[in-house]
Design a protein around this motif. Sequence first.
Motif, PDB file in Angstrom:
ATOM      1  N   SER A 123       8.164  10.323  -2.047  1.00  0.00           N
ATOM      2  CA  SER A 123       8.909   9.425  -2.382  1.00  0.00           C
ATOM      3  C   SER A 123       8.274   8.197  -3.251  1.00  0.00           C
ATOM      4  O   SER A 123       7.103   8.274  -3.351  1.00  0.00           O
ATOM      5  N   PRO A 124       9.075   7.216  -4.027  1.00  0.00           N
ATOM      6  CA  PRO A 124       8.672   6.318  -4.585  1.00  0.00           C
ATOM      7  C   PRO A 124       7.509   5.309  -3.942  1.00  0.00           C
ATOM      8  O   PRO A 124       6.534   4.959  -4.668  1.00  0.00           O
ATOM      9  N   ASP A 125       7.963   5.297  -2.591  1.00  0.00           N
ATOM     10  CA  ASP A 125       6.900   4.413  -1.966  1.00  0.00           C
ATOM     11  C   ASP A 125       5.553   5.127  -1.845  1.00  0.00           C
ATOM     12  O   ASP A 125       4.638   4.510  -1.694  1.00  0.00           O
ATOM     13  N   GLU A 126       5.553   6.305  -1.621  1.00  0.00           N
ATOM     14  CA  GLU A 126       4.442   7.095  -1.080  1.00  0.00           C
ATOM     15  C   GLU A 126       3.694   7.245  -2.717  1.00  0.00           C
ATOM     16  O   GLU A 126       2.343   7.218  -2.381  1.00  0.00           O
ATOM     17  N   LEU A 127       4.417   7.278  -3.453  1.00  0.00           N
ATOM     18  CA  LEU A 127       3.517   7.221  -4.824  1.00  0.00           C
ATOM     19  C   LEU A 127       2.905   6.016  -5.183  1.00  0.00           C
ATOM     20  O   LEU A 127       1.753   5.979  -5.691  1.00  0.00           O
ATOM     21  N   LYS A 128       3.418   4.752  -4.665  1.00  0.00           N
ATOM     22  CA  LYS A 128       2.884   3.602  -4.733  1.00  0.00           C
ATOM     23  C   LYS A 128       1.577   3.542  -4.011  1.00  0.00           C
ATOM     24  O   LYS A 128       0.486   3.075  -4.289  1.00  0.00           O
ATOM     25  N   GLU A 129       1.725   3.937  -2.908  1.00  0.00           N
ATOM     26  CA  GLU A 129       0.618   4.101  -1.808  1.00  0.00           C
ATOM     27  C   GLU A 129      -0.660   4.811  -2.472  1.00  0.00           C
ATOM     28  O   GLU A 129      -1.603   4.666  -2.156  1.00  0.00           O
ATOM     29  N   LEU A 130      -0.054   5.889  -2.759  1.00  0.00           N
ATOM     30  CA  LEU A 130      -1.203   6.784  -3.481  1.00  0.00           C
ATOM     31  C   LEU A 130      -2.177   5.995  -4.235  1.00  0.00           C
ATOM     32  O   LEU A 130      -3.330   6.387  -4.255  1.00  0.00           O
ATOM     33  N   GLU A 131      -1.377   5.632  -5.468  1.00  0.00           N
ATOM     34  CA  GLU A 131      -2.263   4.798  -6.296  1.00  0.00           C
ATOM     35  C   GLU A 131      -2.693   3.460  -5.917  1.00  0.00           C
ATOM     36  O   GLU A 131      -4.014   3.566  -6.309  1.00  0.00           O
ATOM     37  N   SER A 132      -2.225   3.094  -5.044  1.00  0.00           N
ATOM     38  CA  SER A 132      -2.940   1.797  -4.399  1.00  0.00           C
ATOM     39  C   SER A 132      -4.169   2.384  -3.781  1.00  0.00           C
ATOM     40  O   SER A 132      -5.283   1.487  -3.669  1.00  0.00           O
ATOM     41  N   LEU A 133      -4.256   3.340  -2.814  1.00  0.00           N
ATOM     42  CA  LEU A 133      -5.198   3.884  -2.035  1.00  0.00           C
ATOM     43  C   LEU A 133      -6.587   4.096  -3.115  1.00  0.00           C
ATOM     44  O   LEU A 133      -7.455   4.001  -2.670  1.00  0.00           O
ATOM     45  N   LYS A 134      -6.068   4.909  -4.081  1.00  0.00           N
ATOM     46  CA  LYS A 134      -7.115   5.230  -4.988  1.00  0.00           C
ATOM     47  C   LYS A 134      -7.932   3.841  -5.556  1.00  0.00           C
ATOM     48  O   LYS A 134      -9.082   3.873  -5.587  1.00  0.00           O
TER      49      LYS A 134
END
Length: 248
Positions: A123-134
Motif C-alpha cells: 500500500s502507499p503507506d507501506e511503501l513510505k514505511e519501506l523507504e523510511s526503514l532503509k
Amino acid sequence: MKLLKATEASGAEYDSAAAEAYQKEVETRIAKLETESNQLTGKDNKKERSAKGKEIAELKNEHKYVDACKIVKGLEPKFGHFVTKAAVLPQIEKPETVQEAPEQKARKDNKKEKKEKESAGLSPDELKELESLKQQIIEEKAILKEQGMSGGQINKNEKIVSMVTRLNELKEKQDPGSSKKDKDAKKDAKKKTPLSAEEQKEYAQLQGDIEVYKAKLRTEFGYSNKEIKADPDLKEMEARLAAFEKRS
C-alpha cells in the motif's frame, strides 16, 4: 490418450580396428617426442624441451585420439570419431493434451490475475514505511559505529534486528519469494563444485608429476630453487594444482 511402447535403443557401431590403429600411431609419436625431450638436457635446451612437452600434451588431448582410446577400452567415444553407425533412440509418442475452451481459460486467467493483484504489492503507506526503514537503518548503523561498535555487534543490535526484520517483511510482500532468492544466492555463492572421480585422479597425478619435475630440474638440469620457481612449465602445473585444491 495412447502411448507407444518404448523400444530399446539400437546401439552405435564403431570402427574398432581403425581406432586401435590410430591409438598406436599417436602413441608412437608421443613416445618419440618423449625420447627427444629427455635428450634435451640443460638450460640451453629449455625452450625446445618445453615446446616438445606442449606438443605431447596436444597429442594426448586431441579429440580423435581421445575417442580412439575410449573405443579401445570399450567405451563410447566423446567426440564422435570412428562411428560407423549412430545409436537409434526409441521414439515415444507424446501424450495428447486436452485443450481448454477459450472462454473457460479466459475466465480462469482473469480470476488468477485479480487474485494476484489483491494479494501482492504494498500500500502507499507501506511503501513510505519501506523507504523510511532503509534510511533509518543506515542512520542507526552510523550512530552505533561512531560509538565504537564493530560490524558484527551492530548487526546483532536489538533495534537494528527489529528494523531489518520489518524491512524484510515489507520486501517479501512487495516481491514474494525475494527473501528466499537472496538466501539461495548467498548459499550458491559459497558452494564449491566438488572434484569428480576423474578430476581427483588427475589431481593426484598432478601432485606426483610436480614433484618429479622439480627433482628433474634440480638433478638433471642443475636448476637453483629460484630458477625452479621461475620455470614456466612448473608455474602452469602449479596453477592447475591450485585450482584443484580450491575445490577439494
